[in-house]
Scaffold this motif. Sequence first.
Motif, PDB file in Angstrom:
ATOM      1  N   PHE A 251      24.681  35.613  34.327  1.00 39.64           N
ATOM      2  CA  PHE A 251      25.752  36.393  33.692  1.00 39.64           C
ATOM      3  C   PHE A 251      26.043  37.673  34.461  1.00 39.64           C
ATOM      4  CE2 PHE A 251      23.789  33.785  30.436  1.00 39.64           C
ATOM      5  CZ  PHE A 251      24.894  33.114  29.929  1.00 39.64           C
ATOM      6  N   ILE A 252      26.215  37.535  35.750  1.00 36.45           N
ATOM      7  CA  ILE A 252      26.402  38.671  36.646  1.00 36.45           C
ATOM      8  C   ILE A 252      27.701  39.418  36.356  1.00 36.45           C
ATOM      9  CG2 ILE A 252      26.785  39.289  39.066  1.00 36.45           C
ATOM     10  CD1 ILE A 252      24.790  36.925  39.675  1.00 36.45           C
ATOM     11  N   LEU A 253      28.795  38.698  36.241  1.00 35.73           N
ATOM     12  CA  LEU A 253      30.086  39.351  36.002  1.00 35.73           C
ATOM     13  C   LEU A 253      30.119  40.045  34.641  1.00 35.73           C
ATOM     14  CD1 LEU A 253      32.499  36.714  37.533  1.00 35.73           C
ATOM     15  CD2 LEU A 253      32.125  39.030  38.338  1.00 35.73           C
ATOM     16  N   GLU A 254      29.550  39.420  33.634  1.00 33.29           N
ATOM     17  CA  GLU A 254      29.536  40.020  32.293  1.00 33.29           C
ATOM     18  C   GLU A 254      28.711  41.306  32.279  1.00 33.29           C
ATOM     19  OE1 GLU A 254      30.380  40.828  28.486  1.00 33.29           O
ATOM     20  OE2 GLU A 254      31.313  39.270  29.704  1.00 33.29           O
ATOM     21  N   GLU A 255      27.554  41.292  32.915  1.00 37.46           N
ATOM     22  CA  GLU A 255      26.720  42.490  32.954  1.00 37.46           C
ATOM     23  C   GLU A 255      27.379  43.601  33.770  1.00 37.46           C
ATOM     24  OE1 GLU A 255      22.703  41.704  34.128  1.00 37.46           O
ATOM     25  OE2 GLU A 255      22.449  40.156  32.593  1.00 37.46           O
ATOM     26  N   ALA A 256      28.004  43.242  34.883  1.00 43.21           N
ATOM     27  CA  ALA A 256      28.697  44.247  35.700  1.00 43.21           C
ATOM     28  C   ALA A 256      29.844  44.860  34.910  1.00 43.21           C
ATOM     29  CB  ALA A 256      29.204  43.614  36.996  1.00 43.21           C
ATOM     30  N   ARG A 257      30.573  44.028  34.157  1.00 42.32           N
ATOM     31  CA  ARG A 257      31.689  44.528  33.347  1.00 42.32           C
ATOM     32  C   ARG A 257      31.195  45.489  32.275  1.00 42.32           C
ATOM     33  NH1 ARG A 257      33.349  44.430  28.625  1.00 42.32           N
ATOM     34  NH2 ARG A 257      31.817  42.895  27.979  1.00 42.32           N
ATOM     35  N   SER A 258      30.128  45.139  31.591  1.00 46.98           N
ATOM     36  CA  SER A 258      29.635  46.007  30.518  1.00 46.98           C
ATOM     37  C   SER A 258      29.095  47.329  31.069  1.00 46.98           C
ATOM     38  CB  SER A 258      28.580  45.289  29.686  1.00 46.98           C
ATOM     39  OG  SER A 258      27.446  45.004  30.453  1.00 46.98           O
ATOM     40  N   GLU A 259      28.469  47.298  32.244  1.00 46.36           N
ATOM     41  CA  GLU A 259      27.986  48.537  32.858  1.00 46.36           C
ATOM     42  C   GLU A 259      29.133  49.409  33.360  1.00 46.36           C
ATOM     43  OE1 GLU A 259      25.315  47.463  35.967  1.00 46.36           O
ATOM     44  OE2 GLU A 259      23.810  46.658  34.599  1.00 46.36           O
ATOM     45  N   PHE A 260      30.208  48.772  33.788  1.00 48.75           N
ATOM     46  CA  PHE A 260      31.342  49.487  34.372  1.00 48.75           C
ATOM     47  C   PHE A 260      32.274  50.067  33.305  1.00 48.75           C
ATOM     48  CE2 PHE A 260      35.609  49.448  36.404  1.00 48.75           C
ATOM     49  CZ  PHE A 260      35.347  50.357  37.413  1.00 48.75           C
ATOM     50  N   GLN A 261      32.159  49.624  32.077  1.00 50.87           N
ATOM     51  CA  GLN A 261      33.111  49.971  31.024  1.00 50.87           C
ATOM     52  C   GLN A 261      33.210  51.477  30.793  1.00 50.87           C
ATOM     53  OE1 GLN A 261      32.426  47.715  27.510  1.00 50.87           O
ATOM     54  NE2 GLN A 261      34.381  48.254  26.604  1.00 50.87           N
ATOM     55  N   ASP A 262      32.089  52.182  30.684  1.00 50.59           N
ATOM     56  CA  ASP A 262      32.121  53.625  30.442  1.00 50.59           C
ATOM     57  C   ASP A 262      32.768  54.372  31.607  1.00 50.59           C
ATOM     58  OD1 ASP A 262      30.921  53.344  27.975  1.00 50.59           O
ATOM     59  OD2 ASP A 262      28.892  53.649  28.757  1.00 50.59           O
ATOM     60  N   GLU A 263      32.430  53.953  32.820  1.00 54.39           N
ATOM     61  CA  GLU A 263      33.019  54.582  34.011  1.00 54.39           C
ATOM     62  C   GLU A 263      34.537  54.366  34.038  1.00 54.39           C
ATOM     63  OE1 GLU A 263      32.855  53.978  38.823  1.00 54.39           O
ATOM     64  OE2 GLU A 263      31.059  53.494  37.669  1.00 54.39           O
ATOM     65  N   PHE A 264      34.966  53.182  33.655  1.00 52.83           N
ATOM     66  CA  PHE A 264      36.400  52.883  33.637  1.00 52.83           C
ATOM     67  C   PHE A 264      37.126  53.731  32.598  1.00 52.83           C
ATOM     68  CE2 PHE A 264      40.007  50.543  31.863  1.00 52.83           C
ATOM     69  CZ  PHE A 264      40.792  50.442  32.997  1.00 52.83           C
ATOM     70  N   ILE A 265      36.535  53.898  31.434  1.00 52.78           N
ATOM     71  CA  ILE A 265      37.180  54.691  30.380  1.00 52.78           C
ATOM     72  C   ILE A 265      37.361  56.139  30.834  1.00 52.78           C
ATOM     73  CG2 ILE A 265      36.823  55.653  28.065  1.00 52.78           C
ATOM     74  CD1 ILE A 265      35.588  52.925  27.327  1.00 52.78           C
ATOM     75  N   LYS A 266      36.348  56.699  31.482  1.00 52.56           N
ATOM     76  CA  LYS A 266      36.462  58.070  31.999  1.00 52.56           C
ATOM     77  C   LYS A 266      37.557  58.161  33.063  1.00 52.56           C
ATOM     78  CE  LYS A 266      31.668  59.297  31.132  1.00 52.56           C
ATOM     79  NZ  LYS A 266      30.357  59.554  31.723  1.00 52.56           N
ATOM     80  N   ALA A 267      37.588  57.171  33.961  1.00 55.95           N
ATOM     81  CA  ALA A 267      38.607  57.170  35.016  1.00 55.95           C
ATOM     82  C   ALA A 267      40.007  57.009  34.422  1.00 55.95           C
ATOM     83  CB  ALA A 267      38.324  56.049  36.019  1.00 55.95           C
ATOM     84  N   ALA A 268      40.134  56.192  33.390  1.00 56.41           N
ATOM     85  CA  ALA A 268      41.439  55.999  32.750  1.00 56.41           C
ATOM     86  C   ALA A 268      41.913  57.283  32.067  1.00 56.41           C
ATOM     87  CB  ALA A 268      41.378  54.853  31.750  1.00 56.41           C
ATOM     88  N   ASP A 269      40.999  57.990  31.419  1.00 54.49           N
ATOM     89  CA  ASP A 269      41.361  59.268  30.800  1.00 54.49           C
ATOM     90  C   ASP A 269      41.840  60.261  31.849  1.00 54.49           C
ATOM     91  OD1 ASP A 269      40.780  58.390  28.254  1.00 54.49           O
ATOM     92  OD2 ASP A 269      38.761  59.269  28.222  1.00 54.49           O
ATOM     93  N   ASN A 270      41.128  60.336  32.966  1.00 56.21           N
ATOM     94  CA  ASN A 270      41.544  61.228  34.053  1.00 56.21           C
ATOM     95  C   ASN A 270      42.890  60.813  34.627  1.00 56.21           C
ATOM     96  OD1 ASN A 270      39.213  62.734  33.791  1.00 56.21           O
ATOM     97  ND2 ASN A 270      38.120  61.596  35.360  1.00 56.21           N
ATOM     98  N   PHE A 271      43.116  59.505  34.739  1.00 51.10           N
ATOM     99  CA  PHE A 271      44.379  58.992  35.260  1.00 51.10           C
ATOM    100  C   PHE A 271      45.543  59.397  34.353  1.00 51.10           C
ATOM    101  CE2 PHE A 271      47.481  55.450  35.067  1.00 51.10           C
ATOM    102  CZ  PHE A 271      48.047  55.620  36.325  1.00 51.10           C
ATOM    103  N   VAL A 272      45.368  59.259  33.056  1.00 55.64           N
ATOM    104  CA  VAL A 272      46.429  59.628  32.110  1.00 55.64           C
ATOM    105  C   VAL A 272      46.694  61.126  32.186  1.00 55.64           C
ATOM    106  CG1 VAL A 272      47.007  59.777  29.655  1.00 55.64           C
ATOM    107  CG2 VAL A 272      46.038  57.680  30.574  1.00 55.64           C
TER     108      VAL A 272
END
Length: 139
Positions: free
Chosen positions: A109-130
Amino acid sequence: MGILDTKDLEELEKEVIRLARSYPKETKKFLQKQGNKLKARAIKKAKSKLKEKTGNYLKGFKRGKVYKYKEEEDTVRVYNYMPHAHLIEYGHRIVGKNGKEHGFKKGHFILEEARSEFQDEFIKAADNFVDDIIKKGGF
């Protein structure tokens, strides 16, 4: 109370329209960049979890194009296009040459684990982008 002039409203409308036109290009760039980061994280996770370093599994990770998901959300997909990737990802039966089953190999389940670990980083980046888009718009 201040008086609201229609000229001010017209200028605000023009600024909002200008911002709305530049938004899709900026969003596409942002999602491509985030997709590349997720792909790199998936490759790193695969290298750490898998013992086998030969083969093409690690070369098979790709970032897809930005597309509309259900006609609403802009989305980018990270996937592995190798024909055996689903076996590594989700697991498979171990079958001998004579057809006899010898057990089951659990998936990683490599992709699923990578996605779940990346989720918080993505949310922060999306907030900065907005925030950046709003600042560029002059609001």
